[in-house]
Enzyme design. Structure first.
Site, short mmCIF file in Angstrom:
data_model
loop_
_atom_site.label_atom_id
_atom_site.label_comp_id
_atom_site.label_asym_id
_atom_site.label_seq_id
_atom_site.Cartn_x
_atom_site.Cartn_y
_atom_site.Cartn_z
N ASP A 7 23.50 59.51 -7.23
CA ASP A 7 23.81 58.76 -8.44
C ASP A 7 25.01 57.87 -8.15
OD1 ASP A 7 23.88 58.04 -11.19
OD2 ASP A 7 25.44 59.53 -11.53
N THR A 51 20.40 54.72 -9.73
CA THR A 51 21.36 54.45 -10.80
C THR A 51 20.68 53.79 -11.97
OG1 THR A 51 23.38 53.24 -11.33
CG2 THR A 51 21.94 52.25 -9.70
N GLY A 52 21.28 53.94 -13.12
CA GLY A 52 20.78 53.29 -14.32
C GLY A 52 21.39 51.92 -14.56
N LYS A 68 11.52 48.88 -13.67
CA LYS A 68 10.13 48.58 -14.04
C LYS A 68 9.25 48.50 -12.82
CE LYS A 68 7.49 45.82 -17.27
NZ LYS A 68 7.54 44.88 -18.38
N SER A 81 16.64 42.77 17.65
CA SER A 81 15.73 42.78 16.50
C SER A 81 15.91 41.53 15.66
CB SER A 81 15.96 44.03 15.66
OG SER A 81 17.29 44.03 15.17
N MET A 137 13.92 36.16 13.86
CA MET A 137 14.07 34.71 13.70
C MET A 137 12.86 33.96 14.24
SD MET A 137 18.07 34.26 14.74
CE MET A 137 17.95 32.48 14.63
#
Length: 1416
Positions: free
Chosen positions: A438, A918-919, A999, A1362, A1367
Site C-alpha cells: 500500500d 494504492t487508491g 478501471k 537492452s 532503439m
C-alpha cells in the site's frame, strides 16, 4: 506464552469445538480478553432468520419467553475440558495428528506376538511420555482459562430488575437479551446493546474501541432517533417498543435493524446505535441500553477465531520428503521380508532353523516373511522422524524470540517493536518473490499536511506553508523531556486514580500530555486525590499537521467576507463577488464534511485493568464522579448561535429574502489572464438601512470586525481537540481552522462552525453519507443557517466528483464559466498529483425542500431495511450525489517514511518484484514511485489506461511485444515458454515499469485477460495499480500467487488492506495512525516500512537457511542410524533382531542427538547481518530454494547410506572372528554413529559458538554416562539381554577407540572434502560473503566495494545492451505515453527545482495559466 501454546494445538482443536450456543467453545485469544479479537479475519456470516428482541419486563412476560428467552445468556466459556471428559477428549484431540496415530499403530502392532520386535511395555514408553506432557500442558492452560472466565463472568453491572423496579447489581453471566443495562463512565460494556439514553444533552456516547480494532481515538455512538430529546433517564417500565435486527454475525462494521414502536412506526438502527461488548464508556457520565446480543453471540466473541494456521513452503516440501521416507521404509521392510523368506527356503529341511509351532504346525516361508515385514516396520520405525515436527516448532519459537528481541525493530516514537503473530511461517520470510505494498501510511508517514488548494479555478500555492514544511522538525517539548528524564514512558509510571468524566484543566503549558498507555489500578479510597490525570492527545495532531500557514492571497479574499457583503446591505452599489462565496462554501465543506469528533484536549481517559475489575464496586466510580461534580466548574456554554430554530425568530423572512448567496454576483479574479476568461455577472439590487444590518449581525452572533478576527486564531480554537477517523479529514479541518473557519462542536443534530468575520453559525445536520470504496466519496446534508436551504457538501476522488458535476449551475454562473472552473481545477489536480500530493475534489448541491423530502422518504426505507441495506443505501446516496457544483480541490502532502527509498532499492536488488497497490490517482502514485525508488529515472514506463476490455487486451499485447524486443527475444520464442519469466530473469532485460488504473485493472482481472496480464507484469520489475479498491487488491494478490506459484507478501496499514493481507502467504501490518485492523489481520506487524528490509534480508534468510539445513540433518541422522539396523539384518537372516538395546535405541534420537540440531536451527548464522544488508542479492539463494532442493535431499540420503555402511562394516571387519556377543558388537556401532552424526553437524555449521560446542560435548558425555549407568544398574531391564559392563569393558580396550576414530574419519571424509572444494574452488555467493566477515574492517570494505562495483558494471552493461536493442525496434502504441510520463517525472533534485519555480510563478500574474498548459 499462551498464544504460543494455543498455536501448537490449533490444527487439531478446530475439529472438536463445534458446540452450540452458550456452551460452545472457541479458541480464545487472551491478548484482548474482554473484546476477544480485532477486525474480523473471516468472511462475515450470512444473516439468516431475523432476531426479535423483546424487553425483559413484566408486561412482556409471555412474548419475552417466546422470543428473547430462547437466546443464550451472557455467560462465556472458553474452556475445552471438564474433569470428566479431560482424559478421553484430550487423547481424542492428540490422535488427530497423523504422527501420533502412526506410532500408536506401531505400539499396538508390537503387542501382536507374531510380529513383536521389542518388549511390549518399552515400546509404549515414548508415546506415553509425549502424550502425558502435552496433556499436562493442555490441562494447565485450560485451568487458567477457567479462572479468567470465572473472573469475567462474575463482573458486576447494573441491570434493571422487573421485580424490584430498579437497577440492581448483577453479574455479567446473568445478563440476558432484552435486559436494560445502565453503565457509568469508564465501565466496560458487558454485551452488545442498543443505546437508548445518554447523559450527554445531545444524545452522544463516547466509547473507546481499542480492544476491538486497536484504535485509541474515541468513537461517537448516538441514541436511537426519537430518544434524543429526553429530559430524564429512560424509564424501562414505559418502554413499549420491540427491536428486530439481523442474526448474530461477526461483522464489526455493520448492524442492521429497526425499532418498532407500539404505533407501528419504525426507526432504523445502525452501527452508530450499537455499543459492542469489550468497548469502554468514555467522557459520558451514564448511558442506558437494551441488550440485543449476549455471550458467545456478541460480535466480539464471534470474531474470536484464535490464531490462524498456515503451512510454509518449506514445511510442505518436508512433508513430501517424509512420504519418500515412508516409501523407503516400505522398501526396506519388503527387502527384509523377502530376504527372510528366501533365507528360510534355503534352510527349509534343517529343523534347527525351521522350528515348528507349539501345536506342531510348520509355518510356510511366505507367511513368515509376511510376519517379518511388520516386525521390520516396528524395528525401523525411527526412519520416520518422530522428533522432527517437535524440533521444528521449538526452533521456530527460538527464531521468533530473536526476531522480537532485535532492537533495530524498535520504534522509539511509538514505543513499539515487531509483533510475530504467526509462529509457523518464519522461514517463508526468506523466500518472498512478490511484494505488494500500500502507499499511504505504508510507504508514507500518513501525516497529512495541507499543502495547496484550488478554489473557483484559482490555484493557491501556500508558499509560506511549503517553507515551513521544508524546515520543519518536530521538537520534543519540555514536558516530554522531563517525562523521559523521570522514568520513561507513562506506562511505566504510577497509574493515576480514575477520574470522573468532566473536563479537567490542562497543565501550566497548556499542552496535552501523552495518552495513557497502560491500565490504571483499581480506584482507591485513600488520600492523595490531588493527582492530576494525564491528558490525552488525539491522533493526527502533531504540530506539522495542525499548524497550517494560510496563503496570503486566499486569506485576503476570505477577509472580504463581511456581514454587509453577505447581506448586500452595505449601502453601496457593489455586490459580493461570487469567488468569495465559493471560498466560503469551500471552507465550510472542509470543516463539516467529515466525521471528526470535537472534544477538549485535556479530557481524561482512564483505563481499567483486568486485575482490578473484580474488586472494583460501581459505587466507587459514582463517588469519584460526585467529587468532581462538586469541585469542577460547569462546562462553559457556547455563545448564542444561529441555529435552525433560533434564526427563525424575529423577522427572519425579511432577512433571508435579502440574502442571495448565489444571486448573480460577479467573479473578482486576482489574475489578469484568468479574469479575461470570466464574464461579469449583473449585480443584484439590494438595499437596507444600517439599523437592520446591525440587528441581523446580532441575530447571527457577529460581534467582532473581520480585521480583528483575522488577526489571530479564535480564542477557543486552541482548546479544541479533533479526533478524526482518517488523517485526511483532520488535515482539512486544520486547514479550515487556519483560515478562521473553525469547527467548534458536532452533535448528531447540528454542527457549529466559527467564522472570524461572521461569528458562530450552527448548521442543522440532516444526514451523513459516509465514505465507502464503491462511491469513493462522502457527503453531509445540512440546512444552512442563513439561507435556510438544504445543502449537500461532497468531497471525494476527482475521478468520481468530476463525473457528477452539473452542466447548468444554480449559483449564477453560466455553463461556460463552470467549464472554465472545471478545466482549471483539473489542471491544478494534475499538477498536484505530479508533485505527489493526495488530491480531493470539493463540491456542493442546493436542494429544495420538496426534493429533499422525496429523497428522505426513499432513504428512510433503505435505513429501516435489514436485508440488502448496504446496496439500498448506496443507491440512495447516488440519487442524492448528482448535479453537483464544483467548489475546488485540495492537495495534501504525505511524506515518505524514513529509509523507504533505501529499503525499496535493497528489495529490488534482492530480486523481489514490488507492486504498489494504492487508491490514489495515477500521477500521485507515479510520483511517489519515483521518490521511493520503486521506479528509476531511466526506467521504461508503460501506462495501461483504457476504457474497454478489447482496448486493454490490444494495448497489453503491444506493450508485451515492445518488452520482448527490448529483451532481444522473438515473440515466437517468448510465447513458447511454458513458464513466465521470473524476477531474476528480468535483470538482463533492462528495467520496465507498468502503471495500470483501477478501471483498466478491472478489465485485466477478467478471466480472458488474466494470463496476458500476468505475462506482461512478469516482464516488469515494478507494477503500480492506482485507484485500486480493497477487493481489487486482494484479487491481484490471489491471481499472482495462484498462477505464478510464488510466495507473496502484502504490506499495509489500514482496514482497506486487510483483505489482501489475509489471502497472501505472509501478511505484514504496519502499526500506523489508521487503527490496528491491518496489524490484527497480519502475520507480522512492524512500525515502519524500512524494518521490512532487515526482516526479509536478514531474519528471513537466516530462518530459511537454518530450518532447511536442520530438516535435512534430521533426515540424514535418522536414515544413517536406521541403516545400521538394516545392514545387520543381512547377518541375522532378516529376523528383525536388533544389535542394540531398545533403551539405547530410544534415547539415541530423543536425547543424545536431538539438542544440537535445535541449537543449530536457532543460532546458526551463515552470513552476518551487516553483510546481508550490504549485499541484498544474497537473498536470491532463498528464492531459488538452494538450501533445500530435491537433489539436495537425495544427496543427503546417499551420504547417509554411505556413512552407515562405513559405520557398520569397519567395526564388523574389526571384530570378525571374535567371540563378542550381539550387544558388545552393537556398542561400538552406536558410539561411532554418535561421533559421526554430531561431527557431521559441526562440518555443516558456518558459525560455531561456545553454545554449539557445549551442547555437542554435553551430548557425548551424556551418552557415555547413560551407557555406563545403564550397564551397571539396569541389568534386567530388558530380558533376556544383559548389558552389564559392556561400555566399561570397551572403554578399557584400545581397539574400541581406534575403531571409533577410524570409522568417524572414513565416514566424514567425503563430506569434509566436498565442503573444502566448495569453499575454495567453486564458492557460492553466500560462501564468498561469509569470507568477507573474516576480513579486517579495511579489507572487508574494499572487498564489498569491488563486489558491488562488479555487479553494477554487469547490470549497466546488460541495461545498455537492452536499450540498444529497443532503439532498433519500432515504438509501441504505449511508448509515446510513456515518454510523456517520463518527461513529466524527473529526479528528486530536478523536481525540487521545478517545484520552487512553480511556487514563485504561482504568485505572479499569468503564471498559473502557463503552468497549467505545461502540465497538460
Amino acid at each position: 506464552m499462551t498464544e504460543l501454546l494455543q498455536w501448537a494445538r490449533h490444527h487439531w482443536r478446530r475439529l472438536s469445538h463445534g458446540r452450540a450456543q452458550g456452551e460452545d467453545e472457541r479458541p480464545y485469544n487472551y491478548a484482548s480478553l474482554l473484546a476477544c479479537g480485532g477486525k474480523s479475519s473471516r468472511t462475515p456470516r450470512p444473516a439468516g432468520k431475523h432476531r426479535v428482541v423483546i424487553p425483559h419486563l413484566q408486561c412482556f412476560k409471555d412474548e419475552y419467553e417466546r422470543f428473547s428467552g430462547t437466546y443464550v445468556n451472557n455467560r462465556i466459556r472458553t474452556t475445552k475440558y471438564t474433569l470428566l471428559n479431560f482424559v478421553p477428549r484430550n487423547l481424542f484431540e492428540q490422535f488427530h495428528r497423523a504422527a501420533n496415530l502412526y506410532f500408536l499403530f506401531l505400539v499396538v502392532l508390537n503387542w501382536v506376538p507374531l510380529v513383536e520386535a521389542f518388549q511390549k511395555e518399552i515400546t509404549m514408553l515414548p508415546l506415553v511420555v509425549v502424550l502425558t506432557i502435552i496433556a499436562i500442558k493442555d490441562g494447565l492452560e485450560d485451568y487458567r482459562k477457567y479462572k479468567i472466565d470465572k473472573q469475567i463472568n462474575n463482573l458486576i453491572t447494573k441491570v434493571y430488575s422487573r421485580k424490584e423496579k430498579k437497577y440492581i447489581d448483577c453479574c455479567w453471566k446473568n445478563v440476558t437479551v432484552g435486559d436494560f443495562i445502565r453503565l457509568s463512565c469508564n465501565e466496560i460494556i458487558p454485551a452488545d446493546m442498543v443505546l437508548l439514553f445518554s447523559t450527554d444533552p445531545d444524545g452522544i456516547c463516547h466509547i473507546e474501541t481499542s480492544g476491538l480494532d486497536g484504535e485509541s481515538n474515541l468513537k461517537q455512538r448516538q441514541v436511537v432517533r426519537g430518544y434524543t430529546e429526553q429530559d430524564s433517564e429512560v424509564d424501562p417500565e414505559k418502554f413499549s417498543s420491540r427491536i428486530e435486527c439481523e442474526s448474530p454475525n461477526n461483522d464489526l462494521s455493520r448492524f442492521r435493524g429497526f425499532l418498532e414502536h407500539a404505533n407501528k412506526e419504525r426507526v432504523g438502527l445502525s452501527k452508530e446505535n450499537l455499543l459492542l461488548r469489550g468497548c469502554t464508556i468514555r467522557n459520558t457520565e451514564a448511558v442506558v441500553g437494551i441488550v440485543v446480543y449476549a455471550g458467545h453471540e456478541t460480535k466480539a466473541m464471534l470474531n474470536n477465531s484464535g490464531p490462524r494456521y498456515k503451512r510454509s513452503k518449506l514445511e510442505r516440501r518436508a512433508n513430501t520428503d517424509v512420504l519418500w521416507c515412508v516409501l523407503l521404509l516400505i522398501v526396506m521392510c519388503l527387502t527384509g521380508a523377502l530376504g527372510h523368506g528366501i533365507w528360510l527356503s534355503r534352510y527349509e529341511n534343517m529343523l534347527f532353523f525351521n522350528i515348528p509351532e507349539p501345536d506342531g504346525r510348520v509355518i510356510s516361508p511366505v507367511l513368515t516373511g509376511f510376519y517379518v515385514f511388520w516386525t521390520m516396520i516396528i524395528l525401523l520405525q525411527v526412519l520416520i522422524p518422530i522428533s522432527l515436527y517437535v524440533s521444528i516448532e521449538i526452533v521456530k519459537l527460538g527464531q521468533i524470540y530473536f526476531i522480537q528481541s532485535d532492537v533495530d525493530f524498535y520504534n522509539e516514537k511509538m514505543d513499539s517493536t515487531i509483533q510475530c503473530r504467526a509462529l509457523n511461517i518464519t522461514e517463508d520470510l526468506g523466500q518472498i518473490q512478490y511484494l505488494f505494498s500500500d502507499k499511504t501510511g505504508t510507504l508514507t508517514e500518513n501525516k497529512m499536511v495541507f499543502r495547496r488548494c484550488s478554489v473557483a479555478g484559482f490555484d493557491y500555492c501556500h508558499e509560506e506553508n511549503a517553507k515551513r514544511l521544508e524546515s520543519y522538525q518536530e521538537a520534543v517539548s519540555e514536558e516530554e523531556e522531563c517525562t523521559d528524564t523521570l522514568g520513561g514512558s507513562l506506562s511505566n509510571m504510577a497509574r493515576p486514580r480514575a477520574q470522573g468524566c468532566r473536563t479537567v484543566p490542562s497543565g501550566p503549558l497548556g499542552k496535552p500530555s501523552a495518552q495513557l498507555s497502560g491500565s490504571t489500578s483499581a480506584v482507591g479510597n485513600g488520600e492523595g486525590s490531588g493527582e492530576v490525570p494525564h491528558s490525552r492527545q488525539a491522533a493526527f495532531s502533531s504540530p506539522m499537521e495542525t499548524d497550517v500557514v494560510p496563503d496570503t492571497r486566499l486569506l485576503d479574499k476570505f477577509s472580504q467576507l463581511t456581514p454587509q457583503l453577505l447581506t448586500g446591505l452595505d449601502g453601496t452599489a457593489q455586490s459580493s463577488p461570487l469567488e468569495t462565496l465559493y471560498i466560503m462554501d469551500f471552507f465550510i465543506a472542509l470543516a463539516i464534511c467529515n466525521t471528526v469528533v470535537v472534544s477538549a484536549p485535556n479530557q481524561p481517559r482512564q483505563k481499567i485493568g483486568l486485575s482490578s475489575l473484580g474488586g472494583m464496586p460501581i459505587k466507587s466510580l459514582e463517588e469519584i464522579k460526585n467529587i468532581f461534580q462538586k469541585l469542577s466548574v460547569r462546562r462553559s456554554s457556547s455563545p448564542s448561535l444561529a441555529s435552525g430554530k433560533d434564526s427563525s425568530s424575529g423577522t427572519p423572512c425579511a432577512f433571508v429574502s435579502r440574502i442571495s448567496f448565489f444571486s448573480r454576483p460577479k467573479l473578482s479574479p486576482p489574475m489578469e489572464d484568468e479574469s479575461s476568461q470570466m464574464d461579469e455577472i449583473p449585480q443584484a439590487s439590494n438595499s437596507a438601512c444600517c439599523t437592520e444590518t446591525e440587528a441581523q449581525n446580532r441575530a447571527v452572533g457577529l460581534s467582532v470586525s473581520s480585521a480583528e478576527a483575522l488577526s489571530g486564531p479564535p480564542p477557543s480554537a486552541s482548546n479544541l481537540c479533533y479526533e478524526a477517523e482518517s488523517p485526511d479529514e483532520a488535515a482539512l479541518v486544520y486547514a479550515a481552522r487556519a483560515y478562521r473557519c473553525t469547527l467548534q462542536s458536532r452533535t448528531p443534530e447540528q454542527v457549529m462552525v466559527d467564522f472570524a468575520a461572521l461569528g458562530s453559525l450552527t448548521f442543522q445536520l440532516l444526514h451523513i453519507l459516509p465514505f465507502d470504496s464503491v462511491r469513493k466519496r462522502m457527503s453531509v446534508v445540512v440546512r444552512h443557517p442563513l439561507s435556510k436551504q438544504v445543502v449537500v457538501y461532497t468531497k471525494g476522488a476527482d475521478s468520481v466528483i468530476m463525473e457528477l458535476l452539473s452542466v447548468a449551475a444554480s449559483d449564477g454562473t453560466n455553463p461556460e464559466q463552470q467549464m472554465i472552473i472545471r478545466e482549471r481545477t483539473q489542471r491544478h489536480l494534475d499538477e498536484y498529483a505530479k508533485r505527489g500530493l493526495r488530491t480531493l475534489c470539493v463540491a456542493k448541491k442546493v436542494m429544495s425542500d420538496t426534493e429533499y423530502a422525496e429523497w428522505l422518504r426513499n432513504h428512510f426505507l433503505a435505513e429501516t431495511s435489514i436485508d440488502n441495506r448496504e446496496e439500498l443505501l448506496v443507491e440512495s446516496a447516488m440519487r442524492l450525489e448528482n448535479k453537483l457544483t464544483l467548489l475546488g480541490a485540495t492537495g495534501i502532502e504525505d511524506r515518505l517514511q524514513e529509509g523507504v527509498p533505501e529499503s525499496i532499492e535493497a528489495l529490488h536488488q534482492a530480486g523481489i518484484k514490488i507492486w504498489m497497490l494504492t487508491g490514489d490517482k495515477q500521477e500521485t502514485a507515479v510520483n511517489i514511485a519515483y521518490a521511493c525508488k520503486l521506479l528509476e529515472p531511466d526506467d521504461k514506463l508503460f501506462i495501461l489506461n483504457t476504457q474497454s476490455q478489447d482496448a486493454c487486451g490490444m494495448l497489453m499485447s503491444a506493450i508485451l511485444e515492445e518488452l520482448q524486443k527490448r529483451a532481444q527475444v522473438s515473440p515466437e520464442l517468448a510465447s513458447s515458454r511454458k513458464n513466465f519469466p521470473q524476477p531474476s530473469d528480468a535483470q538482463g532485460q533492462g528495467r520496465a515499469g507498468l502503471v495500470i488504473t483501477g478501471k483498466t485493472l478491472e478489465f485485466a482481472l477478467q478471466e480472458s485477460l488474466q494470463r496476458q496480464f500476468l505475462e506482461l507484469t512478469a516482464w516488469c520489475q515494478a507494477v503500480i495499480c492506482c485507484r485500486a479498491t480493497p477487493l481489487q487488491k486482494s484479487e491481484v494478490v490471489k491471481l499472482v500467487r495462484n498462477h505464478h506459484h510464488v510466495l507473496t507478501l502484502p504490506i499495509g496499514d489500514g482496514a482497506n488492506d486487510v483483505s489482501m493481507i489475509q489471502v497472501a502467504d505472509i501478511g505484514i501490518g504496519v502499526s500506523g495512525q489508521e487503527g490496528m485492523q491491518a496489524v490484527m489481520a497480519s502475520d507480522f506487524a512492524i512500525s515502519q516500512f524500512r524494518h521490512l528490509s532487515k526482516l526479509l534480508l536478514v531474519h528471513g534468510h537466516w530462518c530459511y537457511t537454518r530450518l532447511s539445513n536442520m530438516i535435512l540433518y534430521f533426515f540424514y541422522k535418522n536414515v544413517a542410524y536406521v541403516n545400521l539396523l538394516f545392514w545387520y539384518q543381512f547377518f541375522c537372516g532378516f529376523s528383525g533382531t536388533s544389535m542394540t538395546d531398545y533403551w539405547v535405541l530410544i534415547f539415541f534420537n530423543l536425547l543424545f542427538t536431538s539438542v544440537p540440531p535445535i541449537i543449530y536451527g536457532v543460532l546458526e548464522k551463515d552470513v552476518s547481518a551487516e553483510t546481508l544488508l550490504q549485499l541484498p542479492e544474497l537473498y536470491r539463494s532463498g528464492q531459488r530454494s538452494e538450501e533445500y532442493l530435491p537433489l539436495t535431499f537425495w544427496i543427503t540420503l546417499l551420504d547417509a547410506f554411505y556413512q552407515s555402511l562405513v559405520c557398520f562394516f569397519v567395526p564388523y571387519f574389526t571384530y570378525q572372528g571374535s567371540d563378542i556377543d550381539i550387544f558388545t558388537f552393537g556398542n561400538p556401532l552406536n558410539t561411532a554413529a554418535l561421533f559421526i552424526i554430531l561431527l557431521h553437524l559441526v562440518i555443516e555449521s558456518k558459525s560455531l559458538t561456545w553454545i554449539h560446542m557445549l551442547v555437542t560435548v554435553g551430548s557425548i558425555l551424556s551418552y557415555f554416562f547413560f551407557a555406563l549407568a545403564f550397564g551397571a544398574l539396569c541389568v534386567t531391564c530388558n530380558p533376556p539381554s544383559n548389558p552389564y559392563g559392556i561400555m566399561r569393558k570397551h572403554m578399557l580396550d584400545p581397539v574400541f577407540y581406534l575403531v571409533c576414530v577410524l570409522t568417524t574419519f572414513v565416514a566424514l571424509l567425503p563430506r569434509f572434502l566436498y565442503r573444502v572444494l566448495q569453499g575454495s574452488v567453486f564458492p557460492s555467493p553466500v560462501l564468498r560473503a561469509k569470507y568477507f566477515d573474516r576480513l579486517p574492517p579495511e579489507e572487508r570494505a574494499e572487498a564489498l566495494k569491488r563486489w558491488r562495483g562488479t555487479a553494477k558494471v554487469n547490470h549497466v552493461a546488460s541495461k545498455h545492451a537492452s536499450q540498444s536493442a529497443a532503439m532498433s525496434g519500432r515504438p509501441t502504441p504505449g511508448s509515446s505515453a510513456v515518454l510523456a510520463m517520463k518527461s513529466a517525472t524527473v529526479s528528486t533534485v530536478e523536481q525540487s527545482t521545478r517545484e520552487t519555480a512553480l511556487d514563485r510563478g504561482c504568485s505572479e500574474p499569468g503564471a498559473s495559466k502557463m503552468t497549467g498548459s505545461s502540465a497538460s
